[in-house]
Design a protein around this motif. Structure first.
Motif, PDB file in Angstrom:
ATOM      1  N   VAL B  74     -17.039 -15.448 -26.136  1.00 18.93           N
ATOM      2  CA  VAL B  74     -16.842 -15.451 -24.691  1.00 18.93           C
ATOM      3  C   VAL B  74     -15.724 -14.464 -24.354  1.00 18.93           C
ATOM      4  CG1 VAL B  74     -16.323 -16.853 -22.671  1.00 18.93           C
ATOM      5  CG2 VAL B  74     -17.637 -17.835 -24.559  1.00 18.93           C
ATOM      6  N   GLY B  77     -14.644 -14.692 -19.880  1.00 17.28           N
ATOM      7  CA  GLY B  77     -15.431 -15.738 -19.220  1.00 17.28           C
ATOM      8  C   GLY B  77     -16.934 -15.651 -19.395  1.00 17.28           C
ATOM      9  N   LYS B  78     -17.436 -14.555 -19.970  1.00 16.23           N
ATOM     10  CA  LYS B  78     -18.880 -14.428 -20.134  1.00 16.23           C
ATOM     11  C   LYS B  78     -19.229 -14.266 -21.618  1.00 16.23           C
ATOM     12  CE  LYS B  78     -20.673 -14.144 -15.842  1.00 16.23           C
ATOM     13  NZ  LYS B  78     -19.507 -14.377 -15.009  1.00 16.23           N
ATOM     14  N   PRO B  79     -20.230 -15.015 -22.094  1.00 19.97           N
ATOM     15  CA  PRO B  79     -20.622 -14.850 -23.492  1.00 19.97           C
ATOM     16  C   PRO B  79     -21.385 -13.537 -23.665  1.00 19.97           C
ATOM     17  CG  PRO B  79     -22.049 -16.445 -22.419  1.00 19.97           C
ATOM     18  CD  PRO B  79     -21.041 -16.028 -21.398  1.00 19.97           C
ATOM     19  N   GLU B 162     -25.000 -20.912 -24.619  1.00 22.46           N
ATOM     20  CA  GLU B 162     -23.629 -21.023 -24.116  1.00 22.46           C
ATOM     21  C   GLU B 162     -23.621 -21.076 -22.580  1.00 22.46           C
ATOM     22  OE1 GLU B 162     -20.770 -21.411 -25.677  1.00 22.46           O
ATOM     23  OE2 GLU B 162     -19.358 -20.990 -24.045  1.00 22.46           O
ATOM     24  N   ALA B 163     -24.520 -20.297 -21.937  1.00 17.57           N
ATOM     25  CA  ALA B 163     -24.532 -20.230 -20.471  1.00 17.57           C
ATOM     26  C   ALA B 163     -25.255 -21.412 -19.836  1.00 17.57           C
ATOM     27  CB  ALA B 163     -25.180 -18.925 -20.019  1.00 17.57           C
ATOM     28  N   CYS B 164     -26.090 -22.108 -20.602  1.00 23.07           N
ATOM     29  CA  CYS B 164     -26.932 -23.168 -20.030  1.00 23.07           C
ATOM     30  C   CYS B 164     -26.133 -24.445 -19.761  1.00 23.07           C
ATOM     31  CB  CYS B 164     -28.080 -23.489 -20.988  1.00 23.07           C
ATOM     32  SG  CYS B 164     -29.131 -24.825 -20.405  1.00 23.07           S
ATOM     33  N   ASN B 216     -29.415 -19.594 -15.645  1.00 19.05           N
ATOM     34  CA  ASN B 216     -28.297 -18.816 -16.204  1.00 19.05           C
ATOM     35  C   ASN B 216     -28.739 -17.995 -17.413  1.00 19.05           C
ATOM     36  OD1 ASN B 216     -26.605 -19.972 -14.383  1.00 19.05           O
ATOM     37  ND2 ASN B 216     -25.506 -21.264 -15.823  1.00 19.05           N
ATOM     38  N   SER B 220     -27.984 -14.080 -18.357  1.00 21.86           N
ATOM     39  CA  SER B 220     -27.007 -13.804 -19.411  1.00 21.86           C
ATOM     40  C   SER B 220     -27.586 -13.076 -20.613  1.00 21.86           C
ATOM     41  CB  SER B 220     -26.401 -15.124 -19.909  1.00 21.86           C
ATOM     42  OG  SER B 220     -25.900 -15.870 -18.830  1.00 21.86           O
TER      43      SER B 220
END
Lengths: 202, 252
Positions: B74, B77-79, B162-164, B216, B220
């Protein structure tokens, strides 16, 4: 299938949200419109609904059992999510969160609404124009009803979008985008209907 | 003049069970660095911003060209993959965290075994082994091959999980990646011979029904895989499969 029924439970949850619960919601919002034609029109409409044949069977199988199933399973679904719209602030993710939040608000609102009207009727109160006018004369209750009705309509409209995905109707991104607009229009239209009825009592 | 530097805030964890903590690092600026080369710079001289000597930061990596999926973490904040995360395009201080959806092994290194277990569960392969030569399979139309190639780009990196919001410790949801692989293998003419087995695996625990349509995943995915289209297409397929299973069909 190794005894896991979640797929079927979840499909049933999606189906019942629209048929019959969603259909009932539209019918209820439409019948409420009689309030806009005055107390007498509303009372005769309410009386007509009261005196439907097989009323208890209709209420139990078309409203209460599907609604209770949808509510109980829905609360389970809402609390298994770990909302992350702060980190991933995409529109669909916000709608995902809102669907769960409005689900809970709607459950609280509908429980209160059933208590105040249907259960009260069972205990002897008469459901008529004066009853609603009386409830909505309190500004707090008016606010609660506006929030409750809007939240219910949002939950239904946005739920129609995911219904179409869950049943494999809208597969392509384009069809899903267009169904977003369609459900948005449904939300606006039903909100007009719902709010018009509320303000007819004020 | 003042030397340009790159500042990092890295979430570290010494063992799988220990408490995570943040540690800050500062390295001299060089143009065109990616996150991995910056981490290598820290490893060369593991001293934190307070001047204390510390252990080198651990992370996972392999191909360094965004096809293996191993170096996902990450970042701000974003994977995403740290190999294609270019320092010059990132806001500083750069925050690095492990993908907490997976068990953390150490620092930024996570164990993605659950994804490979899911691929096994949904039978994401085409069984062609027999006791004799089965001969060539049916031909795949070129148009469909090109279409399926997009789905085959999945590198099991874990970013979609990770985003789900529905992949978490309260849920057994397998996540979007293995779902889309079912669509890939069911689209293959030989793979389609075992279509129902894969669909039935998706109708089991942690399967398709746990998707909440936050979408998401498709936003992503570093490979641009149409994950939500796969999920909706599989919704249709599993519904038909459920009807066939219950009411009966010759299409077994």
């Amino acid at each position: 299938m190794s005894g896991n029924r979640e797929f079927y439970f979840r499909r049933l949850h999606s189906l019942l949200g629209v048929i019959p619960v969603g259909i009932f919601l539209i019918q209820h919002l439409v019948v409420n419109q009689f309030a806009a034609r005055g107390a007498e029109a509303f009372n005769s409409a309410a009386h007509f609904m009261d005196s439907l044949p097989f009323r208890y069977a209709l209420e139990i199988f078309i409203i209460f059992l599907p609604l209770i199933y949808h509510a109980v399973y829905g609360v389970y679904i809402a609390f298994t999510a770990k909302n992350n719209a702060g980190q991933y602030s995409y529109m669909r993710n916000w709608l995902f969160v809102l669907q769960r939040v409005t689900g809970i608000i709607t459950l609280i609102f509908v429980s209160w609404h059933v208590w105040e009207t249907r259960i009260a009727a069972q205990m002897g109160a008469e459901v008529n124009f004066d009853m609603m006018a009386n409830i909505l004369s309190s500004p707090a209750m008016l606010g609660f009803y506006i929030v409750g009705v809007l939240s219910t309509i949002f939950h239904f409209s946005n739920g129609l979008w995911s219904f179409a995905v869950t049943w494999g109707i809208t597969v392509t991104p384009r069809s899903q985008r267009i169904s977003t607009y369609v459900t948005l229009i449904i939300f606006v239209a039903l909100s007009y209907v719902g709010l018009k009825a509320i303000f007819a009592f004020v | 003049s003042e030397q340009k530097t790159i500042r990092f805030i890295i979430t570290r964890q010494d063992t799988a069970d220990s408490t995570p903590y943040d540690e800050e690092f500062e390295i001299p600026y060089r143009p065109n660095l990616n996150v991995i080369s910056a981490l290598m710079e820290i490893r060369r001289n593991p001293v934190n911003v307070k001047g204390e000597k510390t252990t080198p930061v651990t992370w996972d990596m392999n191909c360094l060209e965004e096809v293996c999926g191993a170096c996902s973490m990450v970042i701000n904040g974003k994977p995403r993959q740290s190999c294609t995360a270019l320092i010059d395009q990132l806001e500083q201080p750069i925050r690095l965290k492990p993908m907490k959806t997976f068990p953390v092994v150490r620092d930024l290194q996570v164990d993605r075994s659950r994804m490979f277990d899911s691929l096994k569960k949904v039978k994401a392969w085409i069984p062609i082994d027999g006791t004799y030569d089965l001969g060539p399979g049916p031909r795949m139309p070129e148009k469909r091959r090109q279409w399926a190639y997009e789905l085959s780009k999945c590198m099991t990196c874990g970013v979609c999980l990770e985003a789900c919001p529905n992949v978490n410790s309260k849920s057994k949801f397998m996540g979007p990646a293995p779902m889309s692989q079912v669509r890939l293998f069911n689209a293959h003419p030989t793979g389609a011979m075992n279509k129902s087995e894969r669909l039935e695996a998706l109708m089991d625990e942690g399967g398709l029904a746990d998707c909440g349509n936050s979408q998401n995943c498709v936003q992503s995915c570093p490979k641009g895989i149409p994950l939500t289209t796969s999920i909706a297409a599989l919704n249709r397929d599993t519904n038909l499969q459920a009807f066939r299973n219950f009411f009966g069909s010759d299409r077994v």
